[in-house]
Design an enzyme around this catalytic site. Structure first.
Site, mmCIF file in Angstrom:
data_model
loop_
_atom_site.group_PDB
_atom_site.id
_atom_site.type_symbol
_atom_site.label_atom_id
_atom_site.label_comp_id
_atom_site.label_asym_id
_atom_site.label_seq_id
_atom_site.Cartn_x
_atom_site.Cartn_y
_atom_site.Cartn_z
ATOM 1 N N GLY A 16 0.807 -1.219 0.000
ATOM 2 C CA GLY A 16 0.000 0.000 0.000
ATOM 3 C C GLY A 16 0.841 1.269 0.000
ATOM 4 N N THR A 18 1.985 2.986 -2.563
ATOM 5 C CA THR A 18 1.535 3.985 -3.541
ATOM 6 C C THR A 18 0.275 4.684 -3.056
ATOM 7 O OG1 THR A 18 2.486 2.647 -5.297
ATOM 8 C CG2 THR A 18 0.943 4.347 -5.959
ATOM 9 N N LYS A 34 8.539 8.278 -8.523
ATOM 10 C CA LYS A 34 8.859 6.845 -8.435
ATOM 11 C C LYS A 34 10.069 6.647 -9.332
ATOM 12 C CE LYS A 34 7.745 2.313 -7.885
ATOM 13 N NZ LYS A 34 7.321 1.591 -6.684
ATOM 14 N N GLU A 101 8.764 7.360 -3.807
ATOM 15 C CA GLU A 101 8.390 5.980 -3.472
ATOM 16 C C GLU A 101 9.428 4.990 -3.979
ATOM 17 O OE1 GLU A 101 4.531 4.487 -4.795
ATOM 18 O OE2 GLU A 101 5.198 2.440 -4.388
ATOM 19 N N ALA A 103 10.966 1.107 -4.662
ATOM 20 C CA ALA A 103 10.416 -0.155 -5.171
ATOM 21 C C ALA A 103 10.460 -1.170 -4.026
ATOM 22 C CB ALA A 103 11.252 -0.650 -6.341
ATOM 23 N N GLY A 104 9.378 -1.922 -3.867
ATOM 24 C CA GLY A 104 9.376 -3.028 -2.901
ATOM 25 C C GLY A 104 9.721 -2.597 -1.489
ATOM 26 N N LEU A 187 -10.130 0.850 1.732
ATOM 27 C CA LEU A 187 -11.193 1.744 1.269
ATOM 28 C C LEU A 187 -11.911 1.115 0.087
ATOM 29 C CD1 LEU A 187 -9.065 4.998 1.473
ATOM 30 C CD2 LEU A 187 -10.790 4.217 3.111
HETATM 31 N N1 LIG Z 1 -6.106 1.638 1.881
HETATM 32 C C1 LIG Z 1 -6.418 0.876 0.810
HETATM 33 N N2 LIG Z 1 -7.695 0.653 0.470
HETATM 34 C C2 LIG Z 1 -8.014 -0.090 -0.596
HETATM 35 N N3 LIG Z 1 -7.117 -0.684 -1.390
HETATM 36 C C3 LIG Z 1 -5.820 -0.494 -1.109
HETATM 37 C C4 LIG Z 1 -5.389 0.277 0.002
HETATM 38 N N4 LIG Z 1 -4.043 0.266 0.040
HETATM 39 C C5 LIG Z 1 -3.658 -0.485 -1.006
HETATM 40 N N5 LIG Z 1 -4.708 -0.944 -1.694
HETATM 41 C C6 LIG Z 1 -4.681 -1.789 -2.907
HETATM 42 O O1 LIG Z 1 -3.669 -2.768 -2.740
HETATM 43 C C7 LIG Z 1 -2.893 -2.886 -3.911
HETATM 44 C C8 LIG Z 1 -1.446 -2.589 -3.604
HETATM 45 O O2 LIG Z 1 -1.330 -1.251 -3.171
HETATM 46 P P1 LIG Z 1 -0.106 -0.341 -3.649
HETATM 47 O O3 LIG Z 1 -0.023 -0.321 -5.126
HETATM 48 O O4 LIG Z 1 -0.268 0.969 -2.962
HETATM 49 O O5 LIG Z 1 1.117 -1.191 -3.046
HETATM 50 P P2 LIG Z 1 2.665 -0.886 -3.153
HETATM 51 O O6 LIG Z 1 3.269 -1.226 -1.862
HETATM 52 O O7 LIG Z 1 2.864 0.484 -3.672
HETATM 53 O O8 LIG Z 1 3.146 -1.945 -4.268
HETATM 54 P P3 LIG Z 1 4.509 -1.896 -5.143
HETATM 55 O O9 LIG Z 1 5.541 -2.601 -4.336
HETATM 56 O O10 LIG Z 1 4.109 -2.649 -6.382
HETATM 57 O O11 LIG Z 1 4.868 -0.472 -5.423
HETATM 58 C C9 LIG Z 1 -3.490 -1.945 -4.942
HETATM 59 O O12 LIG Z 1 -4.319 -2.676 -5.794
HETATM 60 C C10 LIG Z 1 -4.302 -0.966 -4.147
HETATM 61 O O13 LIG Z 1 -5.399 -0.537 -4.858
HETATM 62 MG MG LIG Z 2 3.838 1.159 -5.353
#
Ligand SMILES: Nc1ncnc2c1ncn2[C@@H]1O[C@H](COP(=O)(O)OP(=O)(O)OP(=O)(O)O)[C@@H](O)[C@H]1O
Ligand SMILES: [Mg+2]
Length: 209
Positions: A16, A18, A34, A101, A103-104, A187
Protein backbone atom coordinates in the site's frame (compact mmCIF):
# COMPACT_ATOMS: atom_id res chain seq x y z
CA UNK A 1 8.00 26.80 6.18
CA UNK A 2 10.76 24.42 5.16
CA UNK A 3 9.78 21.93 2.52
CA UNK A 4 8.59 18.50 3.57
CA UNK A 5 10.27 15.66 1.72
CA UNK A 6 9.82 11.99 2.48
CA UNK A 7 10.79 8.58 1.20
CA UNK A 8 8.03 6.00 1.31
CA UNK A 9 9.20 2.43 1.69
CA UNK A 10 7.41 -0.71 2.75
CA UNK A 11 7.83 -4.02 4.46
CA UNK A 12 7.15 -5.70 1.13
CA UNK A 13 5.78 -5.17 -2.33
CA UNK A 14 2.02 -4.54 -2.60
CA UNK A 15 1.57 -3.32 0.98
CA UNK A 16 0.00 0.00 0.00
CA UNK A 17 2.99 2.33 -0.46
CA UNK A 18 1.53 3.98 -3.54
CA UNK A 19 -1.86 4.52 -1.94
CA UNK A 20 -0.23 6.03 1.14
CA UNK A 21 2.13 8.11 -1.01
CA UNK A 22 -0.83 9.47 -2.99
CA UNK A 23 -2.64 10.43 0.19
CA UNK A 24 0.48 12.11 1.53
CA UNK A 25 1.27 13.93 -1.71
CA UNK A 26 -2.27 15.31 -1.86
CA UNK A 27 -2.17 16.37 1.80
CA UNK A 28 1.18 18.12 1.35
CA UNK A 29 0.55 19.39 -2.20
CA UNK A 30 3.79 17.66 -2.94
CA UNK A 31 5.42 16.36 -6.06
CA UNK A 32 5.62 12.57 -6.40
CA UNK A 33 8.50 10.58 -7.84
CA UNK A 34 8.86 6.85 -8.43
CA UNK A 35 12.46 6.55 -9.61
CA UNK A 36 12.21 3.00 -10.94
CA UNK A 37 8.96 1.47 -12.17
CA UNK A 38 9.32 -2.27 -12.70
CA UNK A 39 6.27 -3.62 -14.52
CA UNK A 40 4.34 -1.66 -17.12
CA UNK A 41 1.19 -3.71 -17.59
CA UNK A 42 -1.84 -2.14 -16.03
CA UNK A 43 -1.64 1.06 -14.05
CA UNK A 44 1.85 2.21 -13.06
CA UNK A 45 2.45 3.70 -9.62
CA UNK A 46 2.66 7.19 -11.11
CA UNK A 47 -0.65 6.65 -12.92
CA UNK A 48 -2.28 5.39 -9.72
CA UNK A 49 -1.02 8.46 -7.87
CA UNK A 50 -2.34 10.73 -10.62
CA UNK A 51 -5.75 9.05 -10.34
CA UNK A 52 -5.81 9.16 -6.52
CA UNK A 53 -4.67 12.79 -6.49
CA UNK A 54 -7.19 13.99 -9.07
CA UNK A 55 -8.16 17.55 -8.22
CA UNK A 56 -5.26 17.97 -5.77
CA UNK A 57 -2.25 20.16 -6.36
CA UNK A 58 0.16 17.29 -7.03
CA UNK A 59 2.74 17.10 -9.78
CA UNK A 60 4.41 13.90 -10.87
CA UNK A 61 8.01 13.61 -12.00
CA UNK A 62 8.64 11.07 -14.74
CA UNK A 63 10.30 7.84 -13.67
CA UNK A 64 14.04 7.59 -14.30
CA UNK A 65 13.51 4.00 -15.45
CA UNK A 66 10.43 2.29 -16.83
CA UNK A 67 11.20 -1.42 -16.90
CA UNK A 68 8.95 -4.04 -18.42
CA UNK A 69 9.03 -6.85 -15.89
CA UNK A 70 7.33 -6.71 -12.49
CA UNK A 71 10.24 -7.94 -10.39
CA UNK A 72 13.22 -6.60 -8.47
CA UNK A 73 14.64 -3.53 -10.29
CA UNK A 74 18.09 -5.14 -10.70
CA UNK A 75 16.56 -8.11 -12.50
CA UNK A 76 14.00 -6.05 -14.43
CA UNK A 77 16.86 -3.88 -15.71
CA UNK A 78 18.90 -6.95 -16.68
CA UNK A 79 15.95 -8.38 -18.61
CA UNK A 80 15.54 -5.09 -20.48
CA UNK A 81 19.28 -4.99 -21.19
CA UNK A 82 20.02 -1.84 -19.23
CA UNK A 83 21.94 -0.96 -16.09
CA UNK A 84 20.52 1.40 -13.50
CA UNK A 85 23.00 4.29 -13.20
CA UNK A 86 23.59 6.41 -10.11
CA UNK A 87 23.44 9.61 -12.14
CA UNK A 88 19.80 8.93 -13.07
CA UNK A 89 18.78 8.46 -9.46
CA UNK A 90 19.53 11.94 -8.19
CA UNK A 91 16.53 13.51 -6.47
CA UNK A 92 14.46 15.88 -8.63
CA UNK A 93 15.73 19.41 -8.38
CA UNK A 94 12.86 20.98 -6.47
CA UNK A 95 12.66 23.10 -3.36
CA UNK A 96 9.03 22.11 -2.83
CA UNK A 97 7.44 19.22 -0.97
CA UNK A 98 8.36 15.83 -2.35
CA UNK A 99 7.23 12.24 -1.88
CA UNK A 100 9.57 9.58 -3.27
CA UNK A 101 8.39 5.98 -3.47
CA UNK A 102 10.92 3.17 -3.43
CA UNK A 103 10.42 -0.15 -5.17
CA UNK A 104 9.38 -3.03 -2.90
CA UNK A 105 11.10 -2.96 0.47
CA UNK A 106 14.22 -1.67 2.20
CA UNK A 107 16.78 -4.14 0.86
CA UNK A 108 15.52 -4.49 -2.68
CA UNK A 109 18.42 -4.41 -5.16
CA UNK A 110 18.47 -1.73 -7.84
CA UNK A 111 21.79 -3.16 -9.00
CA UNK A 112 23.99 -5.97 -7.70
CA UNK A 113 25.86 -3.32 -5.71
CA UNK A 114 23.02 -0.93 -4.88
CA UNK A 115 20.18 -1.59 -2.44
CA UNK A 116 17.15 0.61 -1.85
CA UNK A 117 18.54 1.51 1.57
CA UNK A 118 21.80 2.71 -0.02
CA UNK A 119 19.74 5.13 -2.10
CA UNK A 120 17.77 6.30 0.94
CA UNK A 121 21.03 7.02 2.78
CA UNK A 122 22.33 8.94 -0.22
CA UNK A 123 19.16 11.00 -0.58
CA UNK A 124 19.27 11.97 3.11
CA UNK A 125 15.50 12.23 3.43
CA UNK A 126 13.44 10.87 6.32
CA UNK A 127 11.71 7.57 5.67
CA UNK A 128 8.16 6.47 6.34
CA UNK A 129 7.71 2.71 6.54
CA UNK A 130 4.37 1.40 5.27
CA UNK A 131 3.34 -1.89 6.85
CA UNK A 132 0.44 -4.29 6.66
CA UNK A 133 -1.37 -5.05 9.89
CA UNK A 134 -1.82 -8.75 9.09
CA UNK A 135 0.07 -11.80 10.34
CA UNK A 136 3.78 -11.70 9.59
CA UNK A 137 4.03 -7.95 9.74
CA UNK A 138 5.83 -7.69 13.10
CA UNK A 139 9.03 -9.37 12.01
CA UNK A 140 9.04 -7.74 8.56
CA UNK A 141 8.51 -4.32 10.11
CA UNK A 142 11.15 -4.71 12.82
CA UNK A 143 13.66 -6.06 10.29
CA UNK A 144 12.98 -3.08 8.04
CA UNK A 145 13.42 -0.61 10.89
CA UNK A 146 16.65 -2.32 11.95
CA UNK A 147 18.02 -2.16 8.41
CA UNK A 148 17.22 1.53 8.13
CA UNK A 149 18.79 2.36 11.46
CA UNK A 150 21.91 0.33 10.77
CA UNK A 151 22.51 2.81 7.97
CA UNK A 152 21.63 5.84 10.14
CA UNK A 153 18.63 6.62 7.93
CA UNK A 154 16.14 8.79 9.81
CA UNK A 155 12.80 7.04 10.35
CA UNK A 156 9.68 9.16 10.78
CA UNK A 157 7.57 6.19 11.83
CA UNK A 158 5.33 3.42 10.59
CA UNK A 159 2.06 3.94 8.71
CA UNK A 160 -0.22 0.94 8.72
CA UNK A 161 -2.60 -0.27 6.02
CA UNK A 162 -5.49 -2.59 6.75
CA UNK A 163 -7.78 -3.64 9.56
CA UNK A 164 -6.93 -2.53 13.09
CA UNK A 165 -4.62 -5.10 14.72
CA UNK A 166 -3.61 -3.52 18.03
CA UNK A 167 -1.18 -6.27 19.07
CA UNK A 168 0.86 -6.02 15.89
CA UNK A 169 0.71 -2.23 15.68
CA UNK A 170 1.79 -1.83 19.31
CA UNK A 171 4.56 -4.42 19.07
CA UNK A 172 6.03 -2.75 15.99
CA UNK A 173 5.96 0.78 17.31
CA UNK A 174 7.00 -0.07 20.89
CA UNK A 175 9.73 -2.61 20.17
CA UNK A 176 10.72 -0.66 17.06
CA UNK A 177 10.75 2.54 19.13
CA UNK A 178 9.10 4.68 16.50
CA UNK A 179 5.97 6.73 15.91
CA UNK A 180 2.67 5.15 14.94
CA UNK A 181 1.74 7.47 12.10
CA UNK A 182 -1.78 6.14 11.86
CA UNK A 183 -3.58 3.48 9.87
CA UNK A 184 -5.41 3.68 6.57
CA UNK A 185 -8.27 1.18 6.49
CA UNK A 186 -9.06 -0.67 3.27
CA UNK A 187 -11.19 1.74 1.27
CA UNK A 188 -14.02 0.59 -0.94
CA UNK A 189 -14.28 2.42 -3.21
CA UNK A 190 -10.72 3.68 -3.30
CA UNK A 191 -10.65 7.04 -5.06
CA UNK A 192 -9.29 10.55 -4.59
CA UNK A 193 -12.20 11.59 -2.39
CA UNK A 194 -12.27 8.55 -0.08
CA UNK A 195 -8.48 8.57 0.22
CA UNK A 196 -8.27 12.26 1.12
CA UNK A 197 -10.99 11.82 3.75
CA UNK A 198 -9.40 8.68 5.25
CA UNK A 199 -5.96 10.26 5.19
CA UNK A 200 -7.03 13.39 7.02
CA UNK A 201 -8.92 11.52 9.72
CA UNK A 202 -6.44 8.67 10.25
CA UNK A 203 -2.91 9.86 9.55
CA UNK A 204 -0.96 11.87 12.12
CA UNK A 205 0.32 14.73 9.97
CA UNK A 206 1.44 16.46 13.17
CA UNK A 207 4.12 13.77 13.59
CA UNK A 208 5.47 14.49 10.14
CA UNK A 209 6.32 18.11 10.84
N1 LIG B 1 -6.11 1.64 1.88
C1 LIG B 1 -6.42 0.88 0.81
N2 LIG B 1 -7.69 0.65 0.47
C2 LIG B 1 -8.01 -0.09 -0.60
N3 LIG B 1 -7.12 -0.68 -1.39
C3 LIG B 1 -5.82 -0.49 -1.11
C4 LIG B 1 -5.39 0.28 0.00
N4 LIG B 1 -4.04 0.27 0.04
C5 LIG B 1 -3.66 -0.49 -1.01
N5 LIG B 1 -4.71 -0.94 -1.69
C6 LIG B 1 -4.68 -1.79 -2.91
O1 LIG B 1 -3.67 -2.77 -2.74
C7 LIG B 1 -2.89 -2.89 -3.91
C8 LIG B 1 -1.45 -2.59 -3.60
O2 LIG B 1 -1.33 -1.25 -3.17
P1 LIG B 1 -0.11 -0.34 -3.65
O3 LIG B 1 -0.02 -0.32 -5.13
O4 LIG B 1 -0.27 0.97 -2.96
O5 LIG B 1 1.12 -1.19 -3.05
P2 LIG B 1 2.67 -0.89 -3.15
O6 LIG B 1 3.27 -1.23 -1.86
O7 LIG B 1 2.86 0.48 -3.67
O8 LIG B 1 3.15 -1.95 -4.27
P3 LIG B 1 4.51 -1.90 -5.14
O9 LIG B 1 5.54 -2.60 -4.34
O10 LIG B 1 4.11 -2.65 -6.38
O11 LIG B 1 4.87 -0.47 -5.42
C9 LIG B 1 -3.49 -1.95 -4.94
O12 LIG B 1 -4.32 -2.68 -5.79
C10 LIG B 1 -4.30 -0.97 -4.15
O13 LIG B 1 -5.40 -0.54 -4.86
MG1 LIG C 1 3.84 1.16 -5.35
Amino acid sequence: MASQRFIITGTDTDVGKTVFAAGLAAALRAAYWKPVQAGLTGETDSQLVARLCAGADVSIYPEAYRLNTPCSPHEAARIDGCMIADADLALPDTAGNLVVEGAGGVLVPYRDDLLAADLFARWELPVILVARTTLGTISHSLLSLESLRTRAIPVVGVAFIGDHEPVAETAITQIGNCHHLGRLPFLDPLNAKTLAAAFSSNIRMDLLR
